[in-house]
Design an enzyme around this catalytic site. Structure first.
Site, PDB file in Angstrom:
ATOM      1  N   ASN A  74       8.787   4.010   3.913  1.00 45.18           N
ATOM      2  CA  ASN A  74       8.964   3.579   5.292  1.00 45.18           C
ATOM      3  C   ASN A  74      10.309   2.873   5.408  1.00 45.18           C
ATOM      4  O   ASN A  74      10.839   2.360   4.425  1.00 45.18           O
ATOM      5  CB  ASN A  74       7.850   2.604   5.693  1.00 45.18           C
ATOM      6  CG  ASN A  74       6.627   3.321   6.195  1.00 45.18           C
ATOM      7  OD1 ASN A  74       5.930   3.973   5.442  1.00 45.18           O
ATOM      8  ND2 ASN A  74       6.373   3.213   7.476  1.00 45.18           N
ATOM      9  N   ARG A 121       0.845  -1.205   0.000  1.00 45.79           N
ATOM     10  CA  ARG A 121       0.000   0.000   0.000  1.00 45.79           C
ATOM     11  C   ARG A 121       0.882   1.258   0.000  1.00 45.79           C
ATOM     12  O   ARG A 121       1.065   1.905  -1.026  1.00 45.79           O
ATOM     13  CB  ARG A 121      -0.947  -0.030   1.215  1.00 45.79           C
ATOM     14  CG  ARG A 121      -2.105   0.949   1.106  1.00 45.79           C
ATOM     15  CD  ARG A 121      -1.787   2.349   1.563  1.00 45.79           C
ATOM     16  NE  ARG A 121      -1.283   2.413   2.925  1.00 45.79           N
ATOM     17  CZ  ARG A 121      -0.765   3.508   3.457  1.00 45.79           C
ATOM     18  NH1 ARG A 121      -0.665   4.624   2.757  1.00 45.79           N
ATOM     19  NH2 ARG A 121      -0.308   3.503   4.698  1.00 45.79           N
ATOM     20  N   ASP A 122       1.473   1.556   1.129  1.00 47.24           N
ATOM     21  CA  ASP A 122       2.298   2.769   1.214  1.00 47.24           C
ATOM     22  C   ASP A 122       3.450   2.707   0.207  1.00 47.24           C
ATOM     23  O   ASP A 122       3.831   3.715  -0.389  1.00 47.24           O
ATOM     24  CB  ASP A 122       2.842   2.909   2.638  1.00 47.24           C
ATOM     25  CG  ASP A 122       3.419   4.279   2.908  1.00 47.24           C
ATOM     26  OD1 ASP A 122       2.695   5.118   3.464  1.00 47.24           O
ATOM     27  OD2 ASP A 122       4.595   4.505   2.587  1.00 47.24           O
ATOM     28  N   CYS A 167       5.148   9.440   0.230  1.00 51.00           N
ATOM     29  CA  CYS A 167       3.770   9.902   0.350  1.00 51.00           C
ATOM     30  C   CYS A 167       3.535  10.956  -0.724  1.00 51.00           C
ATOM     31  O   CYS A 167       4.333  11.880  -0.869  1.00 51.00           O
ATOM     32  CB  CYS A 167       3.519  10.483   1.738  1.00 51.00           C
ATOM     33  SG  CYS A 167       1.863  11.172   1.901  1.00 51.00           S
ATOM     34  N   HIS A 172       9.234   6.932   8.246  1.00 51.36           N
ATOM     35  CA  HIS A 172       9.831   7.036   6.918  1.00 51.36           C
ATOM     36  C   HIS A 172      11.321   7.318   7.130  1.00 51.36           C
ATOM     37  O   HIS A 172      11.713   7.884   8.150  1.00 51.36           O
ATOM     38  CB  HIS A 172       9.141   8.132   6.103  1.00 51.36           C
ATOM     39  CG  HIS A 172       7.761   7.731   5.674  1.00 51.36           C
ATOM     40  ND1 HIS A 172       7.457   7.364   4.393  1.00 51.36           N
ATOM     41  CD2 HIS A 172       6.614   7.599   6.383  1.00 51.36           C
ATOM     42  CE1 HIS A 172       6.172   7.036   4.310  1.00 51.36           C
ATOM     43  NE2 HIS A 172       5.635   7.170   5.514  1.00 51.36           N
TER      44      HIS A 172
HETATM   45  C1  LIG Z   1     -10.016  11.231   0.992  1.00 53.29           C
HETATM   46  C2  LIG Z   1     -10.634  11.368  -0.354  1.00 53.29           C
HETATM   47  C3  LIG Z   1     -11.292  10.045  -0.757  1.00 53.29           C
HETATM   48  C4  LIG Z   1     -11.720  12.423  -0.288  1.00 53.29           C
HETATM   49  O1  LIG Z   1     -12.100  12.789  -1.595  1.00 53.29           O
HETATM   50  P1  LIG Z   1     -12.949  14.109  -1.876  1.00 53.29           P
HETATM   51  O2  LIG Z   1     -12.973  14.329  -3.317  1.00 53.29           O
HETATM   52  O3  LIG Z   1     -12.507  15.206  -1.005  1.00 53.29           O
HETATM   53  O4  LIG Z   1     -14.396  13.643  -1.378  1.00 53.29           O
HETATM   54  P2  LIG Z   1     -15.799  14.324  -1.572  1.00 53.29           P
HETATM   55  O5  LIG Z   1     -16.582  13.912  -0.379  1.00 53.29           O
HETATM   56  O6  LIG Z   1     -15.682  15.784  -1.900  1.00 53.29           O
HETATM   57  O7  LIG Z   1     -16.415  13.578  -2.878  1.00 53.29           O
HETATM   58  C5  LIG Z   1     -16.060  13.919  -4.202  1.00 53.29           C
HETATM   59  C6  LIG Z   1     -16.254  12.701  -5.093  1.00 53.29           C
HETATM   60  O8  LIG Z   1     -15.349  11.695  -4.713  1.00 53.29           O
HETATM   61  C7  LIG Z   1     -16.054  10.499  -4.397  1.00 53.29           C
HETATM   62  N1  LIG Z   1     -15.378   9.824  -3.284  1.00 53.29           N
HETATM   63  C8  LIG Z   1     -15.275  10.263  -2.025  1.00 53.29           C
HETATM   64  N2  LIG Z   1     -14.618   9.389  -1.288  1.00 53.29           N
HETATM   65  C9  LIG Z   1     -14.300   8.359  -2.102  1.00 53.29           C
HETATM   66  C10 LIG Z   1     -13.634   7.134  -1.894  1.00 53.29           C
HETATM   67  N3  LIG Z   1     -13.154   6.773  -0.696  1.00 53.29           N
HETATM   68  N4  LIG Z   1     -13.475   6.304  -2.936  1.00 53.29           N
HETATM   69  C11 LIG Z   1     -13.945   6.633  -4.161  1.00 53.29           C
HETATM   70  N5  LIG Z   1     -14.598   7.805  -4.414  1.00 53.29           N
HETATM   71  C12 LIG Z   1     -14.785   8.644  -3.380  1.00 53.29           C
HETATM   72  C13 LIG Z   1     -17.420  10.990  -4.006  1.00 53.29           C
HETATM   73  O9  LIG Z   1     -18.366   9.960  -4.116  1.00 53.29           O
HETATM   74  C14 LIG Z   1     -17.626  12.094  -4.963  1.00 53.29           C
HETATM   75  O10 LIG Z   1     -17.966  11.531  -6.236  1.00 53.29           O
HETATM   76  P3  LIG Z   1     -19.204  12.088  -7.067  1.00 53.29           P
HETATM   77  O11 LIG Z   1     -20.383  11.928  -6.189  1.00 53.29           O
HETATM   78  O12 LIG Z   1     -18.889  13.525  -7.343  1.00 53.29           O
HETATM   79  O13 LIG Z   1     -19.227  11.217  -8.297  1.00 53.29           O
HETATM   80  C15 LIG Z   1      -9.620  11.762  -1.437  1.00 53.29           C
HETATM   81  O14 LIG Z   1      -9.075  13.010  -1.080  1.00 53.29           O
HETATM   82  C16 LIG Z   1      -8.500  10.796  -1.587  1.00 53.29           C
HETATM   83  O15 LIG Z   1      -8.679   9.720  -2.137  1.00 53.29           O
HETATM   84  N6  LIG Z   1      -7.303  11.174  -1.126  1.00 53.29           N
HETATM   85  C17 LIG Z   1      -6.129  10.311  -1.166  1.00 53.29           C
HETATM   86  C18 LIG Z   1      -5.682  10.066   0.223  1.00 53.29           C
HETATM   87  C19 LIG Z   1      -4.535   9.063   0.231  1.00 53.29           C
HETATM   88  O16 LIG Z   1      -4.667   7.933  -0.208  1.00 53.29           O
HETATM   89  N7  LIG Z   1      -3.376   9.482   0.780  1.00 53.29           N
HETATM   90  C20 LIG Z   1      -2.238   8.632   0.921  1.00 53.29           C
HETATM   91  C21 LIG Z   1      -2.454   7.654   2.076  1.00 53.29           C
HETATM   92  S1  LIG Z   1      -2.201   8.365   3.702  1.00 53.29           S
HETATM   93  C22 LIG Z   1      -0.554   8.068   3.980  1.00 53.29           C
HETATM   94  O17 LIG Z   1       0.124   7.591   3.139  1.00 53.29           O
HETATM   95  C23 LIG Z   1      -0.005   8.361   5.341  1.00 53.29           C
HETATM   96  C24 LIG Z   1       0.132   7.105   6.170  1.00 53.29           C
HETATM   97  C25 LIG Z   1      -1.227   6.507   6.489  1.00 53.29           C
HETATM   98  O18 LIG Z   1       0.872   6.114   5.459  1.00 53.29           O
HETATM   99  C26 LIG Z   1       0.842   7.391   7.509  1.00 53.29           C
HETATM  100  C27 LIG Z   1       2.181   8.050   7.343  1.00 53.29           C
HETATM  101  O19 LIG Z   1       3.141   7.358   6.968  1.00 53.29           O
HETATM  102  O20 LIG Z   1       2.235   9.229   7.566  1.00 53.29           O
END
Ligand SMILES: CC(C)(COP(=O)([O-])OP(=O)([O-])OC[C@H]1O[C@@H](n2cnc3c(N)ncnc32)[C@H](O)[C@@H]1OP(=O)([O-])[O-])[C@@H](O)C(=O)NCCC(=O)NCCSC(=O)C[C@@](C)(O)CC(=O)[O-]
Length: 455
Positions: A367, A67-68, A358, A327
Site C-alpha cells: 500500500n 497485516r497487509d 498481495c 497499492h
Molecule cells: C479463505 C480461506 C480461509 C478459505 O480456505 P479453503 O481451504 O478454501 O476453505 P474450505 O472451506 O475448503 O476448508 C478447508 C480447510 O480449511 C479450514 N479453514 C477454512 N477457513 C479457515 C480459516 N479462516 N482459518 C483456518 N482454517 C480454515 C477448514 O476448516 C478446512 O479444514 P479441515 O476441516 O479440512 O481440517 C483460504 O483460502 C485462505 O486463507 N486464503 C488466504 C486469503 C488471504 O489472506 N488473502 C490475502 C488477504 S486479502 C488482501 O490482501 C486484499 C486486501 C484486503 O488487502 C485489499 C486490497 O488491497 O486489495
C-alpha cells in the site's frame, strides 16, 4: 482448482546504513529521540503547517502494515514480539486504526498464523478517549483491563513511556474530531471458521479476565470472479452469500464490520474492472451491514483518470464509498489520492514504509507508504492526528528490523536529514570538547548544507 501462486520476494534485502540501522533500533523514548527533541531542527515537518486546500479537514488513516504489509513477506516468520512493538510504535505516532492480523489459514498465509498469539499482547483497547499525541490526559477507561495491562497500559501511560504533553511538536488538535482518538484493531476474517476462531480466542481471554481484543473485523471480497478464485479460493457469489451469517454474528456481538473490495481498478487475471461491478459488490456488503467499504486497488494500476471514473460511478450509485486502499506499484497512488481529496476522500489505507503486496497479485507492491500520505496530507492542509517524525522513526525501525528497503521516500529523506543533524551535533560537541569551537561550527554548517542541498 486454483493453486497457490509462487511469488518472488517483493523486497530486496539491502544492508541498511549501519548508523541508520543502529539509530532505528534505539527505542523512540531513548537517547536519540531525546537529543532530537532538544534540537531546534527536529521538526522537519514544521514547514507543513500551512492551511490551504484541505482547510484542516481530518482525513483518517487506516494503517495496514501489520497485516497487509507483513502477509507477503517470505522467509522466516516475523516474530510476534516485533509485531507488538510495531503496533506500539504506530500508536505512539498517533495512528488509531491499526489492522493487526488475519484469521485466515495459517498454511496459506504463514506470516499471519500468529495473530491469535499477537492480539492478547497488544496494548488493551481503551475505547473512547485515548489521548491524541498532543491531547489532554484521558479519564481512566471504564472497560475491564487485560491481564497484561500493568505492563502495557496506554490509557494511563502511553505504550512507549512518552509523555505526549511534553512533546514540543503540537499538531493542530482543534481540528480533529472526537473519534480521532479511538483505537481500533481490525482483523481480517474471511469466513465463519475464521470468525469462530476469533470468538474462541476472545472467550479464552475473557475467562482469564482479559478485556476486548478487538472491536472490528474486516471481510474481503473481490470485484472480479478471477481474483475471488485466487484469493478466496471460491466463486464470488459463493463468498458473498457466505458472509451474511458472519457479519450478523459479528454485529450481534457488538463488533463493527469493515468491507474490502479488491481489484477495483484492474484484476491481475482478468484485466480492467468495470466500475459498475465494484459498485454492485460494495453495495451488497453495505446492505449486509458493513459500516464502510474500502476500495482496494490491489494491482496498483490506478491513476487519477481511472479513479475519477470509479469515483463518479460510486457517486452515481448514491452510496458513500469515499475510502480507498491504493497499492503503489506504478507510483501513481499519491497522484490518485490528491485527485480524490477535494472530491471528499475521507479515509486512506496505507502501510508504514510502503511494506506489503498481495500474495495473489504478482508484482504488486505494498500500500502507499503512510509516511508519504501523512506528509502529503499535512502539506495540503489536511489533519491526520499523526506525528510525522515519530512515524518516520517507526518506518526506519521496521525496515531495518526486517532487513528490507524502506519504500517511503519521505521516510528516507527525513531520516537522512536527522542522521546528518545528529552527526553534525556530534562533530560540534567533539570540536567544542577539543577547544576548537569555531572550526567545529564551520564543520557542522558544511554537513547540514550538504544534506539539504543534496535532496
Ligand atoms: C479463505 C480461506 C480461509 C478459505 O480456505 P479453503 O481451504 O478454501 O476453505 P474450505 O472451506 O475448503 O476448508 C478447508 C480447510 O480449511 C479450514 N479453514 C477454512 N477457513 C479457515 C480459516 N479462516 N482459518 C483456518 N482454517 C480454515 C477448514 O476448516 C478446512 O479444514 P479441515 O476441516 O479440512 O481440517 C483460504 O483460502 C485462505 O486463507 N486464503 C488466504 C486469503 C488471504 O489472506 N488473502 C490475502 C488477504 S486479502 C488482501 O490482501 C486484499 C486486501 C484486503 O488487502 C485489499 C486490497 O488491497 O486489495
Amino acid at each position: 482448482m486454483v493453486t497457490r501462486p509462487q511469488v518472488q520476494a517483493v523486497y530486496p534485502s539491502p544492508s541498511p546504513d549501519p548508523e541508520i540501522a543502529a539509530n532505528a533500533h534505539s527505542h523512540p523514548s531513548q537517547s536519540f529521540s531525546d537529543k532530537v527533541l532538544q534540537s531546534e531542527e527536529r521538526l522537519i515537518s514544521r514547514e507543513l503547517k500551512v492551511k490551504h486546500g484541505g482547510q484542516g479537514r481530518f482525513v483518517r488513516i487506516v494503517e495496514v502494515s501489520a497485516r497487509d504489509g507483513l502477509q507477503n513477506l517470505h522467509g522466516p516468520a516475523v516474530p510476534t514480539e516485533v509485531k507488538r512493538e510495531l503496533v506500539e510504535r504506530l500508536l505512539d505516532a498517533g495512528l488509531r486504526n491499526i489492522e493487526v492480523g488475519s484469521f485466515v489459514r495459517g498454511d496459506w498465509v504463514p506470516q499471519m498464523a500468529d495473530t491469535p498469539k499477537l492480539l492478547p499482547t497488544l496494548p488493551p483497547l481503551t475505547g473512547q478517549n485515548l489521548p491524541l499525541p498532543q491531547g489532554p490526559p484521558s479519564p481512566p477507561s471504564s472497560r475491564p483491563e487485560s491481564p497484561s495491562a500493568s505492563s502495557s497500559t496506554i490509557s494511563s501511560s502511553p505504550p512507549l513511556g512518552v509523555d505526549f504533553n511534553t512533546l514540543r511538536h503540537k499538531l493542530d488538535t482543534t481540528l480533529l474530531p472526537p473519534q480521532a482518538g479511538e483505537v481500533h484493531y481490525p482483523v481480517l476474517v474471511p469466513n465463519m471458521r475464521g470468525f469462530d476462531n476469533l470468538i474462541k480466542l476472545q472467550q479464552e481471554w475473557s475467562a482469564k479476565g482479559g478485556g476486548p481484543l478487538t472491536d472490528e473485523i474486516a471481510v474481503f471480497v473481490s470485484a472480479t470472479e478471477a481474483f475471488s478464485q485466487a484469493n478466496n479460493h471460491a466463486p464470488l457469489e459463493k463468498i458473498l452469500s457466505s458472509l451474511p451469517p458472519v457479519i450478523n454474528k459479528a454485529l450481534s456481538l457488538g463488533l463493527r464490520v469493515r468491507g474490502y473490495v479488491s481489484c477495483v481498478i484492474t484484476c491481475p487475471y482478468s484485466g480492467p474492472t468495470e466500475p459498475q461491478d465494484v459498485v454492485a459488490v460494495a453495495q451488497r456488503l453495505l446492505d449486509m451491514g458493513c459500516y464502510e467499504i474500502s476500495l482496494g486497488d490491489t494491482t496498483g494500476e490506478g491513476d487519477p483518470a481511472s479513479w475519477a471514473r470509479l469515483w463518479a460511478a460510486t457517486r452515481d450509485s448514491g452510496v458513500d464509498m469515499s475510502r480507498v486502499a491504493c497499492h503503489d506499484t506504478f507510483s501513481l497512488a499519491l497522484s490518485s489520492l490528491c485527485t480524490l481529496l477535494p472530491e471528499g476522500l475521507c479515509s486512506i489505507d496505507s502501510s508504514l514504509a510502503g511494506l506489503g503486496g498481495c500474495p495473489y497479485s504478482p508484482g504488486a507492491t505494498g500500500n502507499v507508504p503512510t509516511e508519504d500520505v501523512v506528509y502529503t496530507l499535512h502539506k495540503l492542509g489536511y489533519e491526520t492526528g499523526v506525528d510525522l517524525d515519530k512515524l518516520v522513526e517507526a518506518g526506519n525501525w521496521l525496515a531495518s528490523t526486517l532487513g528490507v528497503r524502506n519504500e517511503s521516500r519521505v521516510g528516507r529523506a527525513i531520516w537522512a536529514r536527522r542522521v546528518a543533524r545528529e552527526r553534525a551535533a556530534q562533530q560540534q560537541q567533539r570540536a567544542q570538547a577539543s577547544g576548537a569551537g569555531v572550526a567545529g561550527k564551520e564543520g557542522t554548517k558544511g554537513v547540514l548544507e550538504d544534506t539539504e542541498d543534496g535532496m
